[in-house]
Design an enzyme around this catalytic site. Structure first.
Site, short mmCIF file in Angstrom:
data_model
loop_
_atom_site.label_atom_id
_atom_site.label_comp_id
_atom_site.label_asym_id
_atom_site.label_seq_id
_atom_site.Cartn_x
_atom_site.Cartn_y
_atom_site.Cartn_z
N TYR A 212 0.84 -1.20 0.00
CA TYR A 212 0.00 0.00 0.00
C TYR A 212 0.87 1.25 0.00
O TYR A 212 0.67 2.17 -0.81
CB TYR A 212 -0.90 -0.01 1.23
CG TYR A 212 -1.81 1.19 1.35
CD1 TYR A 212 -3.01 1.25 0.67
CD2 TYR A 212 -1.47 2.26 2.18
CE1 TYR A 212 -3.85 2.35 0.78
CE2 TYR A 212 -2.29 3.36 2.30
CZ TYR A 212 -3.48 3.40 1.60
OH TYR A 212 -4.30 4.50 1.71
N LYS B 268 1.19 4.24 -2.93
CA LYS B 268 0.83 5.64 -2.69
C LYS B 268 2.02 6.57 -2.90
O LYS B 268 1.85 7.72 -3.35
CB LYS B 268 0.26 5.79 -1.27
CG LYS B 268 -1.04 5.02 -1.05
CD LYS B 268 -2.11 5.38 -2.07
CE LYS B 268 -3.43 4.69 -1.78
NZ LYS B 268 -4.49 5.07 -2.75
#
Length: 264
Positions: free
Chosen positions: A169, A173
């Protein structure tokens, strides 16, 4: 706050969460034409919009953002319906496994990147191609041919907490922020405004059900200087701001809304 927005909004992940509340926030600011996209039904979002705004027009599109053809087709369908896209919010994403690099499987790592990074890139590419074909909505020096907001995260600016090792994740990002900066610099001279929103922890229904004292999320909430997680409306209002002329001098920004989590 009021920004008096006019034009067409295109929102992925619009069936729930921040995407859903972004639609509500943009509607409060004046937007009445929406393309609402999600892998799941967006019926709740549509019902709420139609209840509060009788003149709203909505195109509902089922979309997997990792599917290149589906993304291109969705932009084409939106333009066929409304003629243009003014406000794009590339919000759809997944959290992925809470694992460190030595623990996460290749398939899981690639799955997260395919949605959170490649999916955002595919959407932005299709939107940019359309925005380059259209003119500004007004002659104001603060107006743009189109505005794009990409969903990043505070974990695109810092590393995740040691007890929340969301490696895939965080990687995705950070990549979104890099893409946002590169595209913003390249497209600003051509009249397209591109920024990223970097939320901290947000009190979604799922997180709200996992806030028991001593839980991972409860312990994370203790680290937030404001003493609480964000409500979805607070992040959605930041998205509306980034789409408005109030942010006309913001290009390639990574707008952090995290209650102070990253400044400690």
């Amino acid at each position: 706050m009021s920004f008096a927005l006019k034009g067409v909004a295109y929102i992925t992940g619009a069936g729930s969460g921040i995407g859903q509340f972004a639609a509500y926030s943009l509607a409060r600011q004046g937007v009445r034409q929406f393309a609402l996209l999600d892998r799941n039904p967006v019926s709740d979002t549509i019902q709420e919009l139609k209840k509060n705004y009788k003149d709203v027009e909505i195109e509902e599109i089922q979309l997997d953002v990792a599917d290149e053809k589906a993304v291109d087709d969705s932009v084409e369908q939106t333009v066929k319906k409304f003629g243009r896209i003014d406000y794009a919010f590339n919000n759809a994403g997944v959290g992925g496994a809470v694992k460190t690099t030595d623990q996460v499987e290749k398939e899981e790592f690639e799955r997260v990147l395919s949605v959170n990074m490649t999916g955002v890139w595919l959407c932005a590419r299709a939107q940019i191609r359309q925005m380059l074909k259209q003119e500004k909505l007004s002659d104001s020096y603060r107006a743009y041919r189109g505005s794009i907001v990409n969903m990043a995260s505070m974990f695109g600016v810092i590393g995740p907490s040691a007890n929340v090792p969301t490696t895939a994740y965080a990687t995705s990002k950070h990549a979104v922020i890099g893409m946002t900066k590169a595209d913003a610099v390249a497209l600003a001279p051509q009249g397209i405004k591109i920024n990223a929103i970097c939320p901290g922890y947000v009190l979604t229904p799922m997180i709200g059900n996992n806030m028991a004292e001593g839980s991972m999320m409860y312990n994370e909430s203790l680290k937030v200087p404001l003493g609480r997680f964000a409500n979805m409306e607070e992040i959605a209002d930041c998205v509306a701001f980034l789409h408005s002329e109030a942010s006309s001098y913001m290009i390639g920004a990574s707008m952090i809304a995290d209650g102070g989590f990253t400044v400690q």
